[in-house]
Design a protein around this motif. Sequence first.
Motif, mmCIF file in Angstrom:
data_model
loop_
_atom_site.group_PDB
_atom_site.id
_atom_site.type_symbol
_atom_site.label_atom_id
_atom_site.label_comp_id
_atom_site.label_asym_id
_atom_site.label_seq_id
_atom_site.Cartn_x
_atom_site.Cartn_y
_atom_site.Cartn_z
ATOM 1 N N VAL A 142 0.852 -1.187 0.000
ATOM 2 C CA VAL A 142 0.000 0.000 0.000
ATOM 3 C C VAL A 142 0.887 1.236 0.000
ATOM 4 O O VAL A 142 1.841 1.324 0.773
ATOM 5 C CB VAL A 142 -0.922 0.021 1.243
ATOM 6 N N ASP B 66 0.427 -1.933 -4.863
ATOM 7 C CA ASP B 66 -0.733 -2.724 -5.279
ATOM 8 C C ASP B 66 -2.032 -1.990 -4.980
ATOM 9 O O ASP B 66 -3.060 -2.269 -5.595
ATOM 10 C CB ASP B 66 -0.752 -4.065 -4.531
ATOM 11 N N ALA B 67 -1.986 -1.097 -3.998
ATOM 12 C CA ALA B 67 -3.172 -0.354 -3.559
ATOM 13 C C ALA B 67 -2.709 0.999 -3.028
ATOM 14 O O ALA B 67 -1.536 1.185 -2.701
ATOM 15 C CB ALA B 67 -3.919 -1.122 -2.479
ATOM 16 N N LYS C 276 -6.271 0.270 -9.797
ATOM 17 C CA LYS C 276 -5.782 0.116 -8.421
ATOM 18 C C LYS C 276 -6.894 0.341 -7.408
ATOM 19 O O LYS C 276 -7.688 1.268 -7.522
ATOM 20 C CB LYS C 276 -4.647 1.095 -8.133
ATOM 21 N N PRO C 277 -6.929 -0.514 -6.378
ATOM 22 C CA PRO C 277 -7.853 -0.282 -5.273
ATOM 23 C C PRO C 277 -7.368 0.888 -4.413
ATOM 24 O O PRO C 277 -6.159 1.094 -4.276
ATOM 25 C CB PRO C 277 -7.826 -1.595 -4.495
ATOM 26 N N LEU D 105 -9.772 -2.860 2.578
ATOM 27 C CA LEU D 105 -8.856 -2.628 1.461
ATOM 28 C C LEU D 105 -8.136 -3.920 1.086
ATOM 29 O O LEU D 105 -7.955 -4.212 -0.101
ATOM 30 C CB LEU D 105 -7.846 -1.526 1.796
ATOM 31 N N SER E 103 -8.579 -5.511 -2.514
ATOM 32 C CA SER E 103 -7.390 -5.733 -3.348
ATOM 33 C C SER E 103 -7.352 -7.177 -3.851
ATOM 34 O O SER E 103 -7.088 -7.428 -5.028
ATOM 35 C CB SER E 103 -6.124 -5.424 -2.556
#
Length: 183
Positions: free
Chosen positions: A7, A70-71, A106-107, A174, A178
């Motif tokens: 993150v 990744d997020a 992307k989340p 989250l 994800s």
Amino acid sequence: MSNTIRVLGISGSLRAKSSNTGLLRAAAGQLPEGMEMQFANLIDLPFFNADLAERPAAVQAFFEQLKQADALMLACPEYNYSIAPALKNAIDWASRYPDNALLAGKPVAICGAGGGMGTSRAQYHLRQVCVYLDLHPLNKPEVFANAFAGGFDADGNVTDEKIKSNLAAQLLALKAWSLRLKG
């Protein structure tokens, strides 16, 4: 995405004692297993200017962080009912990367600390920007913290257990979001 969800925490406030940056610090201290967090520093990011022939070093460094993420977890201050300029500028830079590859898909978790309603108006405005950029913000839980009601110390650190609990719930969501988007 690796087994660990990386993150990138981005605070829209440049203040050293920002309660929005404090939200990210509190979140980093409560990450569920399988998540790690880095922080972007926007202080040296110049205003977006399409006339710049080369990307400045601060922009390149920010892009590298986004490539690894990744997020995203965006701490969104509210300035005049809208997104703080530092956060919007960072998003504008990232959106100009070829094919929007740093943001698309992307989340995103959004939180914010501000006056009476937290940063609700700015967060809703930020969600509109997310839609255009193909970012995927969590719908729930939302985190709106009143920065002036005793939930933060003088250095911007979260002291209120309810705010910490809300952040922990948002991080769990989250993580699940994800993994679902990775799917």
